[in-house]
Design an enzyme around this catalytic site. Structure first.
Site, PDB file in Angstrom:
ATOM      1  N   HIS A   7      -2.395  -0.189  -2.403  1.00 48.76           N
ATOM      2  CA  HIS A   7      -2.930   0.273  -1.118  1.00 48.76           C
ATOM      3  C   HIS A   7      -4.334   0.834  -1.286  1.00 48.76           C
ATOM      4  O   HIS A   7      -4.753   1.167  -2.386  1.00 48.76           O
ATOM      5  CB  HIS A   7      -2.027   1.320  -0.455  1.00 48.76           C
ATOM      6  CG  HIS A   7      -1.797   2.571  -1.252  1.00 48.76           C
ATOM      7  ND1 HIS A   7      -0.795   2.701  -2.183  1.00 48.76           N
ATOM      8  CD2 HIS A   7      -2.448   3.763  -1.256  1.00 48.76           C
ATOM      9  CE1 HIS A   7      -0.839   3.915  -2.720  1.00 48.76           C
ATOM     10  NE2 HIS A   7      -1.838   4.586  -2.176  1.00 48.76           N
ATOM     11  N   HIS A  79      -8.868   6.943  -1.940  1.00 42.74           N
ATOM     12  CA  HIS A  79      -8.552   6.344  -3.239  1.00 42.74           C
ATOM     13  C   HIS A  79      -8.049   4.917  -3.067  1.00 42.74           C
ATOM     14  O   HIS A  79      -7.720   4.493  -1.960  1.00 42.74           O
ATOM     15  CB  HIS A  79      -7.515   7.179  -4.018  1.00 42.74           C
ATOM     16  CG  HIS A  79      -6.162   7.295  -3.383  1.00 42.74           C
ATOM     17  ND1 HIS A  79      -5.815   8.307  -2.528  1.00 42.74           N
ATOM     18  CD2 HIS A  79      -5.048   6.520  -3.491  1.00 42.74           C
ATOM     19  CE1 HIS A  79      -4.549   8.169  -2.148  1.00 42.74           C
ATOM     20  NE2 HIS A  79      -4.059   7.081  -2.709  1.00 42.74           N
ATOM     21  N   GLU A 130      -5.661   5.558  -8.216  1.00 46.92           N
ATOM     22  CA  GLU A 130      -4.245   5.888  -8.419  1.00 46.92           C
ATOM     23  C   GLU A 130      -3.602   4.690  -9.099  1.00 46.92           C
ATOM     24  O   GLU A 130      -3.863   3.550  -8.732  1.00 46.92           O
ATOM     25  CB  GLU A 130      -3.588   6.134  -7.043  1.00 46.92           C
ATOM     26  CG  GLU A 130      -2.100   6.435  -7.121  1.00 46.92           C
ATOM     27  CD  GLU A 130      -1.477   6.692  -5.744  1.00 46.92           C
ATOM     28  OE1 GLU A 130      -2.029   6.224  -4.721  1.00 46.92           O
ATOM     29  OE2 GLU A 130      -0.419   7.351  -5.698  1.00 46.92           O
TER      30      GLU A 130
HETATM   31 CO    CO Z   1      -2.004   6.565  -2.721  1.00 46.33          CO
END
Ligand code: CO
Length: 134
Positions: A7, A79, A130
């Site tokens: 994502h 992020h 991440e």
């Molecule tokens: Co995330």
């Protein structure tokens, strides 16, 4: 080492307005807001064919994204999340390459109930990364 883009997370100052933008202007499928008190955010998932966009809005007083919104009042990309097959192996390889892993370096259970780590933006072109064990 990294696999799919899981994502892209966008911090938004006004969740309803962001939902209208993605649903009504961009014509995307969006979820209902999901409160994640353990992570200090309310999330709306924008479901795309090949990945997701997560609209993050602060929840509670110590939200990890409040400082970001203070610096970026119109919101912004917070992020990107890449999938890895083995998060501990990925961490060890990154550390050996000199990349900084945030926190104590131990994976935490992230917003999707899977182990995650965050990597220092200064080591990745100014982008908070991440990693999520897929
Ligand atoms: Co995330």
């Amino acid at each position: 080492m990294i696999g799919k883009l899981n994502h892209v997370a966008i911090a938004v100052p006004d969740l309803d307005a962001a939902v209208r933008t993605y649903r009504d202007v961009l014509g995307a499928q969006v979820s209902a807001p999901v409160a994640q008190p353990a992570h200090g955010v309310t999330v709306v998932f924008v479901l795309l064919e090949n990945t997701k966009v997560e609209l993050l809005h602060p929840l509670g007083e110590k939200s990890p994204i409040q400082g970001f919104l203070d610096k970026n009042p119109s919101g912004g990309i917070h992020h990107v999340c890449y999938e890895v097959a083995d998060i501990l192996a990925a961490r060890d390889k990154l550390k050996a390459s000199g990349a900084r892993v945030l926190g104590d370096g131990e994976p935490k259970i992230g917003a999707h109930d899977k182990p995650v780590l965050f990597l220092h933006p200064k080591d990745f072109n100014g982008t908070l990364v991440e990693l999520e064990q897929a």
